[in-house]
Every structure is written in C-alpha cells, then in structure tokens.
Motif scaffolding. Structure first.
Motif, mmCIF file in Angstrom:
data_model
loop_
_atom_site.group_PDB
_atom_site.id
_atom_site.type_symbol
_atom_site.label_atom_id
_atom_site.label_comp_id
_atom_site.label_asym_id
_atom_site.label_seq_id
_atom_site.Cartn_x
_atom_site.Cartn_y
_atom_site.Cartn_z
ATOM 1 N N LEU A 162 -26.656 8.969 19.839
ATOM 2 C CA LEU A 162 -26.937 8.924 21.267
ATOM 3 C C LEU A 162 -25.675 9.281 22.033
ATOM 4 N N ALA A 163 -25.794 10.239 22.920
ATOM 5 C CA ALA A 163 -24.675 10.598 23.790
ATOM 6 C C ALA A 163 -24.740 9.672 24.998
ATOM 7 N N LYS A 164 -23.717 8.819 25.144
ATOM 8 C CA LYS A 164 -23.754 7.806 26.197
ATOM 9 C C LYS A 164 -22.605 7.899 27.175
ATOM 10 N N GLU A 165 -21.522 8.594 26.778
ATOM 11 C CA GLU A 165 -20.327 8.571 27.618
ATOM 12 C C GLU A 165 -19.616 9.912 27.685
ATOM 13 N N VAL A 166 -19.169 10.213 28.892
ATOM 14 C CA VAL A 166 -18.265 11.342 29.096
ATOM 15 C C VAL A 166 -16.897 10.709 29.322
ATOM 16 N N VAL A 167 -15.887 11.264 28.655
ATOM 17 C CA VAL A 167 -14.561 10.660 28.733
ATOM 18 C C VAL A 167 -13.522 11.696 29.157
ATOM 19 N N LEU A 168 -12.565 11.243 29.970
ATOM 20 C CA LEU A 168 -11.409 12.074 30.284
ATOM 21 C C LEU A 168 -10.335 11.671 29.271
ATOM 22 N N TYR A 169 -9.920 12.627 28.453
ATOM 23 C CA TYR A 169 -8.906 12.357 27.428
ATOM 24 C C TYR A 169 -7.569 12.980 27.807
ATOM 25 N N GLN A 170 -6.503 12.316 27.383
ATOM 26 C CA GLN A 170 -5.175 12.891 27.492
ATOM 27 C C GLN A 170 -4.663 13.111 26.069
ATOM 28 N N THR A 171 -4.010 14.242 25.844
ATOM 29 C CA THR A 171 -3.487 14.575 24.527
ATOM 30 C C THR A 171 -2.047 14.102 24.368
ATOM 31 N N HIS A 172 -1.777 13.458 23.247
ATOM 32 C CA HIS A 172 -0.400 13.079 22.890
ATOM 33 C C HIS A 172 -0.080 13.797 21.590
ATOM 34 N N LEU A 173 0.659 14.896 21.693
ATOM 35 C CA LEU A 173 0.875 15.734 20.515
ATOM 36 C C LEU A 173 1.685 15.045 19.429
ATOM 37 N N ASP A 174 2.441 14.021 19.816
ATOM 38 C CA ASP A 174 3.308 13.364 18.833
ATOM 39 C C ASP A 174 2.660 12.136 18.195
ATOM 40 N N LYS A 175 1.376 11.902 18.496
ATOM 41 C CA LYS A 175 0.736 10.700 17.951
ATOM 42 C C LYS A 175 -0.470 11.048 17.085
#
Length: 188
Positions: A162-175
């Motif tokens: 079930l698709a329930k959420e749209v999320v704003l993600y931030q990328t951390h290239l070092d993690k």
C-alpha cells in the motif's frame, strides 16, 4: 565549514515490510550480478520529483503546495513485478525494480511535480518511469547477461504493498543509509 553536497527529492515511501522483501531478493541476486554498489535496503523508494540542491524558501513552499495538492488523495496499492536497467544494455548504469502501471501513482506524481514547479523548481521533463533503484554501475567482466524481456519476466513473486506516504528526503552522501526523511505527507 565546508558545504557538503546534498540534495533533496520527493518520493513515494515503501513500507518496511516491502523494503525487507526487496532486500532479501537483492541479496540472492548479488552473487550473480556484479554491480559496483547495491542500494541499502532502507533507501529503496520511488522518486516522484528530484529537486537537487534546494534553497530553504523553495523547499518550504513546495511542502505547503504538496500538502494542499495531496489533501484529497487516498492510499492505493502497487505491485512490484519486473526488473529493468537504464544505460547500455551490456553495461547498465542503473538496475531497478519496476511497478505495475497505476493511474493513481501517476496522479500523485503529477500533483507533486506541479507543486514543485509552482514553488519555483525547474524539474526534468522526461516521462515518468516509476522504479526502485536496486544497484548502480555494472562492473562484471562479462556483459550484463539478461535481456530486457528476461528482466521483465524475472520477478517470480510479485510484491504487493500500500502506498501511504509521500516523503521529502535529503541525501547524505557520507552516510549509510543515505536518505533522511525531512517531511512526510500521508495519503488519507
């Protein structure tokens, strides 16, 4: 203080159970398919709009518009049941799992896309091709062994969720995992 390269994107969140099913599947494939990097199981998602390096004001605006745009959208079900690649057939850049066509996914994507444009973002205009990136950069000695047709048919057990959420993600290239959820928008 150095400015670490970071970027932001809106994506459809996959449920934990779905991520773990996909991850199990990828672990079986890793032996047969030598890619340089396999995506961390926590980082699986379906990108809806890639924003790149985003100024705070535009991000805030986009969140506001997305909240408005998605207020009437209900959750819906999706099925992952194909594999595919982007890039050269013999040496793909991206290896992905595809979802079955679903008009409601297209509608949510269109809403997110227009909210971001409204907020002042310049987005890529290529056609939407919903996918979940599993691995990057083929590094096999031999050419990539599967044809497009084999890939399309190779998902033995479809994964429904079930698709329930749209999320704003931030990328951390070092993690690892490297995507951090900054804001979440629930579909009713």
């Amino acid at each position: 203080m150095e400015h670490r390269q970071t970027h932001f994107f809106y994506a459809l969140k996959l449920p934990a159970e779905t991520k773990s099913q996909l991850n199990k599947y990828c672990q079986q494939l890793q032996g047969e398919l030598p890619f340089l990097r396999w995506v961390h199981g926590e980082d699986y998602h379906i990108t809806l709009a890639f924003l790149g390096d985003a100024p705070v004001e535009k991000l805030e605006l986009s969140k506001q518009f997305i909240q408005e745009q998605l207020s009437d959208d209900a959750e819906f079900s999706l099925t992952i049941q194909s594999l595919g690649t982007f890039g050269r057939k013999d040496s793909p850049r991206i290896f992905w799992a595809g979802v079955e066509q679903e008009p409601r996914l297209d509608a949510v994507r269109a809403a997110v896309f227009s909210a971001c444009t409204q907020a002042g973002f310049q987005l890529e205009s290529r056609p939407f091709h919903p996918h979940i990136t599993l691995a990057r950069k083929w590094k096999g000695e031999a050419p990539f062994p599967l044809t497009a047709e084999q890939l399309r048919l190779s998902f033995a057990e479809p994964i429904h969720f079930l698709a329930k959420e749209v999320v704003l993600y931030q990328t951390h290239l070092d993690k690892v995992p490297k995507y951090e959820a900054i804001a979440t928008f629930r579909l009713s």
